[in-house]
Design an enzyme around this catalytic site. Structure first.
Site, short mmCIF file in Angstrom:
data_model
loop_
_atom_site.label_atom_id
_atom_site.label_comp_id
_atom_site.label_asym_id
_atom_site.label_seq_id
_atom_site.Cartn_x
_atom_site.Cartn_y
_atom_site.Cartn_z
N GLU A 1 6.89 -12.92 -13.88
CA GLU A 1 5.86 -11.91 -13.02
C GLU A 1 5.52 -10.74 -13.96
OE1 GLU A 1 8.69 -9.98 -10.19
OE2 GLU A 1 10.37 -10.19 -11.49
N GLU B 1 16.48 -16.39 -12.26
CA GLU B 1 16.09 -15.15 -12.36
C GLU B 1 15.42 -14.60 -13.67
OE1 GLU B 1 15.70 -12.58 -10.53
OE2 GLU B 1 15.79 -10.76 -11.52
N CYS C 1 0.79 -1.26 0.13
CA CYS C 1 0.06 -0.10 -0.01
C CYS C 1 0.89 1.27 0.18
CB CYS C 1 -0.99 -0.04 1.08
SG CYS C 1 -1.89 -1.50 1.64
N ARG D 1 4.66 0.72 -6.21
CA ARG D 1 4.46 -0.27 -5.09
C ARG D 1 3.79 -1.35 -5.22
NH1 ARG D 1 6.70 2.22 -0.66
NH2 ARG D 1 5.43 1.02 0.96
N HIS E 1 16.86 -35.19 -14.67
CA HIS E 1 16.16 -35.96 -13.56
C HIS E 1 14.62 -35.29 -13.26
CE1 HIS E 1 20.19 -37.12 -12.33
NE2 HIS E 1 20.57 -36.06 -12.47
N LYS F 1 6.09 -3.71 -4.90
CA LYS F 1 7.32 -3.55 -4.98
C LYS F 1 8.00 -3.62 -3.65
CE LYS F 1 11.11 -2.18 -7.24
NZ LYS F 1 11.60 -3.20 -8.05
N LYS G 1 11.55 -13.38 -13.90
CA LYS G 1 11.32 -12.09 -14.87
C LYS G 1 10.11 -12.45 -15.71
CE LYS G 1 12.67 -9.65 -12.84
NZ LYS G 1 13.50 -9.73 -11.65
N TRP H 1 -2.90 -2.57 -1.23
CA TRP H 1 -2.75 -3.89 -1.95
C TRP H 1 -3.58 -4.73 -0.86
CZ3 TRP H 1 -0.03 -8.09 -0.24
CH2 TRP H 1 0.32 -9.26 -1.32
N ASN I 1 -1.35 1.17 6.07
CA ASN I 1 -0.30 0.07 5.34
C ASN I 1 -0.23 -1.06 6.48
OD1 ASN I 1 -0.32 1.83 3.32
ND2 ASN I 1 1.83 2.16 3.42
N GLY I 2 -0.20 -2.20 6.53
CA GLY I 2 0.25 -3.37 7.05
C GLY I 2 -0.78 -3.97 7.70
C1 F6R Z 1 11.20 -9.65 -8.41
C2 F6R Z 1 10.96 -8.82 -7.29
C3 F6R Z 1 10.99 -9.36 -6.12
C4 F6R Z 1 11.94 -8.84 -5.19
C5 F6R Z 1 11.54 -9.50 -3.70
C6 F6R Z 1 12.54 -8.78 -2.74
O1 F6R Z 1 11.46 -8.99 -9.75
O2 F6R Z 1 11.20 -7.65 -7.30
O3 F6R Z 1 11.16 -10.78 -6.00
O4 F6R Z 1 13.23 -8.94 -5.35
O5 F6R Z 1 10.13 -9.07 -3.09
O6 F6R Z 1 12.52 -7.51 -2.49
P1 F6R Z 1 13.72 -6.60 -1.65
O7 F6R Z 1 14.94 -7.00 -2.67
O8 F6R Z 1 13.16 -5.09 -1.88
O9 F6R Z 1 13.88 -7.30 -0.38
#
Ligand code: F6R
Length: 615
Positions: free
Chosen positions: A495, A488, A2, A27, A511, A610, A492, A75, A101-102
């Site tokens: 998501e 990774e 949020c 976010r 395997h 985010k 990407k 959120w 938020n929270g």
């Molecule tokens: C993927 C992504 C998330 C963050 C994860 C950790 O693109 O952005 O997987 O990497 O939520 O976030 P941080 O690095 O902010 O702790």
């Protein structure tokens, strides 16, 4: 997660709040709302959807006038995303209004108690419980709003950043934080409240970041008073001068933040090693490591905790720390680590990696490790974030603000910092020769130029994306240093395009995953010259004989893979240990182009946030 924006001062609050909410869109959210005091009454407008939907609804439903207001992007945690569950929430009397938020973990029991006292609830949210609890305390104890907030928060279990005001006393806004970030921008006789500084950067560079368990009472013409929520003691406000500017958080001509951030990587990596990598002198200078060298040298092992992309950076670091500094490394998902009663001793060094510096699970893992006596080092991007403050020492990544939800430049700059740390430690331990050390410095210094080269494949990658954009599944394979890059790359794609993708160590394919391969399955294989090249080539042959479609990420001038693969994307040659900094680039671009072609919301993918400030 949020986003919170608030304003109290002489200007019209509505445009400031709306623009601020747009800046916080990155976010991640599913609904938005605003509350304004228009001089006579409280006006609230909220809706499921985006801030533009809120604007359209506000046009019809409220007078957008008033110089006190609070706005929110939600959120969903408790209660589905809909208009009713959106914030702000109003107390039963209609006097008090809140954004939050929270998560209030004990909201069910508080709600029961309030219902037994005649309170009614319109939404399924924990936030509506909180505002009525505040109202109840205010009435029962006959106290002012600030005191009521404080008493109520002392009854609450959970995490929060809140902003509250009373329509009968609109010249005062009360805010508080525990576990979710909250900043106050200090203008001339005006105050801006926000989850981060981006909503108020054009108005002021002076900001106060509330610490956990602090609240502030902000009064128009009278200033700000900060107190500890638990013991009511006054706190001296610490006003920081912000260094970021508006340009850094705008798209600068790119279609999406993600694309801008992908292209910013040469600069971000340079900014990250600048002043640390001193090639001429053949040294690495990192104050946080230097000052705590004994801890690193005496460590029995290094434990790395992180989530998501940051966890992948941790996996790359495992290879480089073990390879160069010969220290055992364990890489843990913070969310698992914190709940599995891990064995931690005073001889452990824990490295926590986080772009946002606010990830709840990583923060909890840090607290756990500290309580067992471990030394905790943070690798964060956001300056002054909770993780940066909670750790004993650390090193920032200097990537600049990362707005796109899918992490790109944070990943490569995290690897840069961790590489510098491993090299510094290796030098101190004598596990790397002086010539090898110099060679690494030289190669690392050349990485930004090589990333620029790798970015030139953009148009070629776009064509490949066009061919595969409609498939349902992707596999990503890599070995050694490039196994985490495969993970990774798959993350990407998942998501932002919502295509199912899995990353595997190439040799693991036999395997199980090999059963998935047929002529419809695209498989991205990282097959750079150094690092198990021949072995990866045999893995490619295995895929080829099962008719899988091969997209090879290869070193410039490669011949062998070119003959086998359906497509190749070249990256410049570098040391094996540094190759993830280059092989990641085409994978970021591939996922970006596929998502754009599918019409997905690249910067704000569905369901994602985010900074994940709830567990
Ligand atoms: C993927 C992504 C998330 C963050 C994860 C950790 O693109 O952005 O997987 O990497 O939520 O976030 P941080 O690095 O902010 O702790």
């Amino acid at each position: 997660m949020c986003g919170i924006v608030g304003y109290i001062g002489p200007r019209e609050a509505y445009p400031i709040i709306i623009e601020g909410l747009k800046r916080l869109e990155y976010r991640g959210y599913d609904s938005a709302g605003i509350a304004l005091f228009d001089g006579k009454d409280l006006k609230v407008c909220k809706t499921k959807g985006k801030v533009v939907d809120l604007e359209a609804r506000s046009d019809k439903e409220i007078t957008k006038h008033g110089s006190v207001g609070i706005g929110h992007t939600r959120w969903a945690t408790h209660g589905v995303p809909n208009d009713v569950n959106s914030h702000p929430h109003i107390s039963n009397s209609g006097d008090l209004v809140i954004i939050h938020n929270g998560i209030i973990e004990n909201y069910e029991s508080l709600k029961k108690e309030l219902i037994s006292r005649g309170y009614t609830f319109k939404s399924d949210t924990d936030t509506e419980v909180l505002i009525n609890l505040i109202e109840d305390v205010k009435k029962q104890e006959n106290v002012k709003l600030g005191k009521a907030v404080q008493i109520a928060l002392n009854q609450v279990i959970g995490a929060y950043a809140i902003a509250v005001f009373d329509k009968n006393k609109p010249e005062e806004v009360v805010i508080a934080r525990l576990g979710s970030p909250l900043a106050v921008g200090i203008g001339e006789d005006e105050f801006f409240i926000a989850s981060d500084a981006s909503p108020f950067l054009e108005y002021t560079k002076d900001a106060i970041y509330l610490e956990d368990e602090e609240m502030a009472i902000i009064r128009f013409h009278k200033g700000i008073k900060i107190r500890k929520i638990k013991d009511d003691s006054l706190v001296d406000p610490y006003i920081q001068k912000l260094k970021i500017n508006l340009e850094q958080i705008e798209k600068s001509g790119y279609d999406h933040f993600m694309l801008k951030e992908i292209h910013e990587q040469p600069k971000a990596i340079t900014d990250t090693y600048r002043g640390r990598l001193l090639r001429q002198e053949a040294i690495i200078k990192m104050a946080g490591v230097e000052d705590n060298m004994k801890k690193f040298l005496n460590a029995d092992r290094i434990i790395i905790v992180a989530c998501g992309t940051s966890w992948h950076a941790g996996l790359v670091a495992e290879y480089i720390f073990e390879d160069l500094a010969r220290v055992p490394v364990e890489v843990e998902y913070a969310s698992e680590f914190r709940y599995r009663n891990p064995v931690i001793t005073e001889k452990d060094v824990l490295i926590a990696i986080s772009q946002s510096g606010e990830t709840a699970d990583t923060l909890a893992a840090i607290k756990l490790a500290k309580s067992k006596g471990a030394f905790v080092f943070g690798v964060c991007n956001v300056v002054g974030s909770s993780i940066a403050r909670e750790t004993h020492a650390g090193a920032y990544t200097h990537a600049g603000p990362e707005i796109g939800v899918a992490s790109t430049k944070a990943f490569t700059t995290q690897i840069t910092v961790l590489t510098l740390m491993a090299l510094r430690l290796a030098r101190a331990k004598g596990t790397i020769s002086s010539s090898d050390f110099r060679h690494h410095l030289l190669e690392l210094e050349m990485i930004p130029k090589k990333v620029e080269e790798a970015l030139k494949s953009d148009a070629h990658i776009q064509k490949i994306s066009e061919i595969y954009k409609d498939v349902n599944n992707f596999l990503y394979l890599g070995r050694g240093y490039n196994f985490p890059v495969a993970l990774e790359g798959a993350l990407k794609l998942k998501e932002i395009s919502y295509i199912h993708a899995e990353g595997y160590p190439a040799a693991e394919m036999k395997h199980g995953p090999i059963a998935l391969i047929d002529e419809n399955m695209p498989i991205v294989v990282i097959a750079t010259k150094k690092g198990h090249y021949e072995k990866v080539v045999s893995n490619i042959q295995e895929i080829k004989s099962r008719k899988g479609k091969i997209i090879g990420i290869v070193t410039e001038g490669d011949v062998q893979v070119k003959e086998l693969a359906d497509h190749v994307i070249e990256v410049p040659e570098t040391l094996e240990s540094l190759s993830p900094l280059l092989t990641t680039i085409p994978l970021q671009l591939l996922s970006y182009h596929i998502a754009v072609m599918l019409g997905k919301n690249v910067d704000q993918p569905r369901n994602l946030a985010k900074s994940v400030t709830v567990e």
